[in-house]
Write a protein that holds these residues in place. Structure first.
Motif, PDB file in Angstrom:
ATOM      1  N   GLN A 159      24.351  -3.105  11.730  1.00 19.94           N
ATOM      2  CA  GLN A 159      25.630  -2.416  11.947  1.00 19.94           C
ATOM      3  C   GLN A 159      25.869  -2.105  13.425  1.00 19.94           C
ATOM      4  O   GLN A 159      24.924  -2.037  14.216  1.00 19.94           O
ATOM      5  CB  GLN A 159      25.638  -1.094  11.172  1.00 19.94           C
ATOM      6  N   ASP A 160      27.127  -1.834  13.778  1.00 25.06           N
ATOM      7  CA  ASP A 160      27.477  -1.382  15.118  1.00 25.06           C
ATOM      8  C   ASP A 160      27.499   0.147  15.113  1.00 25.06           C
ATOM      9  O   ASP A 160      28.353   0.761  14.468  1.00 25.06           O
ATOM     10  CB  ASP A 160      28.857  -1.934  15.519  1.00 25.06           C
ATOM     11  N   LEU A 161      26.558   0.767  15.826  1.00 29.63           N
ATOM     12  CA  LEU A 161      26.419   2.235  15.798  1.00 29.63           C
ATOM     13  C   LEU A 161      26.865   2.880  17.114  1.00 29.63           C
ATOM     14  O   LEU A 161      26.461   4.001  17.432  1.00 29.63           O
ATOM     15  CB  LEU A 161      24.955   2.598  15.500  1.00 29.63           C
ATOM     16  N   GLN A 162      27.697   2.170  17.884  1.00 28.36           N
ATOM     17  CA  GLN A 162      28.059   2.666  19.220  1.00 28.36           C
ATOM     18  C   GLN A 162      28.794   4.004  19.197  1.00 28.36           C
ATOM     19  O   GLN A 162      28.566   4.858  20.054  1.00 28.36           O
ATOM     20  CB  GLN A 162      28.912   1.619  19.957  1.00 28.36           C
ATOM     21  N   SER A 163      29.674   4.222  18.216  1.00 27.51           N
ATOM     22  CA  SER A 163      30.432   5.479  18.222  1.00 27.51           C
ATOM     23  C   SER A 163      29.502   6.654  17.870  1.00 27.51           C
ATOM     24  O   SER A 163      29.628   7.737  18.435  1.00 27.51           O
ATOM     25  CB  SER A 163      31.623   5.406  17.256  1.00 27.51           C
ATOM     26  N   GLU A 164      28.553   6.416  16.980  1.00 31.99           N
ATOM     27  CA  GLU A 164      27.575   7.444  16.638  1.00 31.99           C
ATOM     28  C   GLU A 164      26.709   7.783  17.869  1.00 31.99           C
ATOM     29  O   GLU A 164      26.426   8.942  18.151  1.00 31.99           O
ATOM     30  CB  GLU A 164      26.696   6.931  15.486  1.00 31.99           C
ATOM     31  N   LEU A 165      26.338   6.743  18.623  1.00 35.15           N
ATOM     32  CA  LEU A 165      25.501   6.935  19.811  1.00 35.15           C
ATOM     33  C   LEU A 165      26.221   7.765  20.867  1.00 35.15           C
ATOM     34  O   LEU A 165      25.641   8.669  21.464  1.00 35.15           O
ATOM     35  CB  LEU A 165      25.119   5.567  20.388  1.00 35.15           C
ATOM     36  N   GLN A 166      27.508   7.471  21.073  1.00 34.59           N
ATOM     37  CA  GLN A 166      28.248   8.172  22.121  1.00 34.59           C
ATOM     38  C   GLN A 166      28.345   9.672  21.866  1.00 34.59           C
ATOM     39  O   GLN A 166      28.278  10.478  22.790  1.00 34.59           O
ATOM     40  CB  GLN A 166      29.649   7.571  22.276  1.00 34.59           C
ATOM     41  N   LYS A 167      28.446  10.065  20.601  1.00 28.77           N
ATOM     42  CA  LYS A 167      28.525  11.499  20.261  1.00 28.77           C
ATOM     43  C   LYS A 167      27.218  12.209  20.598  1.00 28.77           C
ATOM     44  O   LYS A 167      27.205  13.374  20.955  1.00 28.77           O
ATOM     45  CB  LYS A 167      28.820  11.666  18.769  1.00 28.77           C
ATOM     46  N   ILE A 168      26.122  11.495  20.482  1.00 32.24           N
ATOM     47  CA  ILE A 168      24.793  12.100  20.648  1.00 32.24           C
ATOM     48  C   ILE A 168      24.402  12.236  22.110  1.00 32.24           C
ATOM     49  O   ILE A 168      23.765  13.200  22.504  1.00 32.24           O
ATOM     50  CB  ILE A 168      23.745  11.228  19.911  1.00 32.24           C
ATOM     51  N   GLU A 169      24.803  11.253  22.915  1.00 34.49           N
ATOM     52  CA  GLU A 169      24.262  11.176  24.285  1.00 34.49           C
ATOM     53  C   GLU A 169      24.905  12.154  25.248  1.00 34.49           C
ATOM     54  O   GLU A 169      24.286  12.537  26.230  1.00 34.49           O
ATOM     55  CB  GLU A 169      24.387   9.741  24.810  1.00 34.49           C
ATOM     56  N   LYS A 170      26.165  12.514  25.022  1.00 35.01           N
ATOM     57  CA  LYS A 170      26.836  13.339  26.033  1.00 35.01           C
ATOM     58  C   LYS A 170      27.180  14.740  25.535  1.00 35.01           C
ATOM     59  O   LYS A 170      27.366  14.954  24.372  1.00 35.01           O
ATOM     60  CB  LYS A 170      28.134  12.658  26.513  1.00 35.01           C
TER      61      LYS A 170
END
Ligand code: ZN
Length: 260
Positions: free
Chosen positions: A249-260
């Motif tokens: 899956q593409d998890l980029q939007s989930e990642l962005q919420k976590i990193e910043k």
């Protein structure tokens, strides 16, 4: 002198030179990664790569620990664990990591940073000077920072939650006029799924007592040192939850919420 012994002597000298520590070798410019960010996002927190082994792959980098027990930062060959209490502890060699990125840091480029009021502005100033968006870089900034906001995460219990749920219980720390080091990585967009595209920074104070994963920071005046790491190596787990997690899956939007 016997000619045969002279030749053997020369050969031994050449071999000794090749083994001298500090002599440049190909591994100097390899960014070495343990597992993938998308596995970590889905709760694959099983540590499998020991820090004794990780120390042979680099003297500089960031990552985390078995059971997501804090934020890892390595610089000048010293590895630290910043736990959810915000305190930096020395890392023991038999501890393990489920996700890390390290290299032997050697600066190729210096970038002057002036009046970066937040993470976005720092990113913009670095972006302007980096030679390409199609490379991996290790980045180090030493200095006194007017403001830094960091987080760390508490150790998780099995069955592990997704990273997004684990960070809901993160501890947040704010530093004013903190002297220390920002250590991190810039990963290109094409590495999504493997690493964190863009900048991913951790911080440790100069006394090596506190720090964390950087959520925001302000930089008045500093020199960012950049190591262009053209090589990329990855070690995947052969144990734990990794083999059974869905990595399609593409998890980029989930990642962005976590990193910043
Ligand atoms: Zn981090």
């Amino acid at each position: 002198m016997n000619g045969k012994y002279t030749i053997i002597g020369v050969l031994l000298s050449i071999m000794a030179l090749a083994l001298l520590p500090g002599v440049a070798c190909a591994e100097d410019d390899v960014l070495f990664q343990v597992s993938t960010i998308d596995a970590l996002l889905q709760g694959v927190f099983d540590g499998f790569y020991t820090f004794d082994d990780l120390k042979t792959q680099g003297d500089f980098g960031i990552g985390t620990f078995d059971s997501l027990d804090g934020e890892m930062i390595a610089l000048d060959g010293d590895y630290y664990q910043i736990k959810a209490d915000g305190v930096a502890y020395p890392v023991q060699g038999n501890m393990t990591s489920p996700f890390s990125t390290v290299t032997y840091f050697k600066a190729d480029q210096n970038i002057a940073i002036r009046n970066a009021s937040n993470f976005t502005e720092l990113s913009r100033q670095l972006d302007e000077q980096l030679p390409s968006r199609n490379a991996f870089y290790a980045v180090r900034i030493d200095g006194t920072f007017p403001y830094i906001k960091t987080r760390s995460v508490p150790k998780q219990e099995k069955p592990y939650p997704r990273l997004a749920d684990a960070v809901k219980n993160q501890s947040v720390f704010e530093f004013a006029n903190a002297t220390g080091s920002v250590v991190g990585v810039w990963a290109p967009e094409f590495s999504k799924g493997l690493n964190v595209p863009g900048y991913h920074f951790h911080f440790i104070t100069a006394d090596r007592k506190a720090g964390g994963h950087i959520l925001d920071l302000q930089v008045d005046e500093a020199e960012a040192k950049v190591d262009i790491t053209a090589g990329f190596a990855m070690q995947l787990p052969t144990t734990g939850d990794f083999y059974n997690v869905d990595l399609t899956q593409d998890l980029q939007s989930e990642l962005q919420k976590i990193e910043k």
